[in-house]
Write a protein that holds these residues in place. Structure first.
Motif: not given
Length: 293
Positions: A187-193, A234-237, A242-247
């Motif tokens: 099996a393979l588990v994934c999400c967006k990144h 990822m940075y753009n997303d 959404f204005g989240a921290q780069e961390s």
């Protein structure tokens, strides 16, 4: 194995479980590489809505059946899992399951743990966003942004991970049940990144198998290198949209270290956590046997 269109791919359990970023962009050459691994099942931790937002080629849709997964909480009994085939494909024995981690249960939990004034502010913001979307006909653009602002807490990535194990329990149960069923392996588990939701599931699988905390931390940290080609996206997303921290884009060792410490402090161990979300000791023994072959 190197993939040209599947960043952050690696082995979790040889011959049993792999992990990666989204499979939406897989090229014809990489479809063949995945076939050579014998992968029968993809467990995707995104929602069907996230899938529908993708404009990628999605070549694997021609091979893997798309299956939506719904989980009903039945405490103190184990959750009930329901499967719905969304799109049939050429292979009946290959399935692409979608197990949404960011669902109503998760959103309700993250709201309830906050002070009352933050809950009121969040609810009012979501109502306003809904009204704006209705007036401007923006396909829930503002509501999505308001919802993600709740998910990506201002307390940082570690709190986000804590919220996943605390509030996405039904989805966690479903994902692990599917991945550890021998009929679904490899099996393979994934999400967006393939960095966060996937990391939590991979960490729990390795924990079931008794791997050391250092092994889990090292596996997590590999996403620092694995997501380099995705970093601008990822940075753009996450940061721009959404204005989240780069961390939130990082996969630092100390984050996983502190997350594993949280599991031990709150639940006692990975095993105890899994028992708390609906598995039995017999289930855990069977899962270990299935993953170890």
């Amino acid at each position: 194995m190197d993939f040209e269109s599947l960043p952050n791919f690696r082995t979790v359990v040889p011959g049993k479980l792999y992990r990666s970023s989204t499979v939406d962009n897989v090229t014809t050459n990489d479809v063949e590489k995945l076939s050579s691994l014998g992968i029968k099942t993809i467990v995707d931790l995104r929602s069907m809505e996230e899938l529908n937002e993708s404009s990628a080629p999605r070549l694997l849709d021609d091979i893997f059946q798309t299956v939506g997964v719904e989980v009903k909480d039945r405490k103190p009994q184990a959750p009930e899992i329901q499967f719905t085939v969304k799109d049939a494909a050429s292979r009946q024995d290959k399935r692409h399951f979608f197990v949404a981690f960011y669902n109503r249960q998760f959103l309700t939990g993250t709201l309830q743990r906050r002070p009352w004034y933050q809950r009121v502010f969040a609810i009012l913001t979501m109502i306003l966003a809904f009204l704006l979307d209705t007036i401007l006909r923006t396909n829930r653009k503002y509501l999505k942004k308001a919802t993600v602002a709740i998910i990506l807490t201002d307390k940082g990535i570690l709190q986000w991970y804590k919220d996943m194990v605390d509030y996405s329990t039904g989805s966690m149960f479903a994902a692990l049940s599917i991945l550890t069923d021998p009929q679904n392996q490899p099996a393979l588990v994934c999400c967006k990144h393939g960095k966060d939701r996937t990391a939590i599931v991979a960490a729990l699988v390795l924990g079931i198998l008794g791997r050391t905390k250092q092994d889990v931390i090292e596996d997590y940290h590999k996403s620092e290198e694995g997501t380099k080609s995705l970093y601008q996206m990822m940075y753009n997303d996450v940061c721009v949209r959404f204005g989240a921290q780069e961390s939130y884009l990082w996969a630092r060792k100390e984050t996983m270290q502190r997350f594993l410490e949280y599991i031990d402090e709150k639940y006692g161990s990975v095993e105890a956590y899994l028992l708390s979300i609906g598995f039995s000791m017999e289930d855990l023994e069977e899962m270990r046997g299935n993953m170890q072959g």
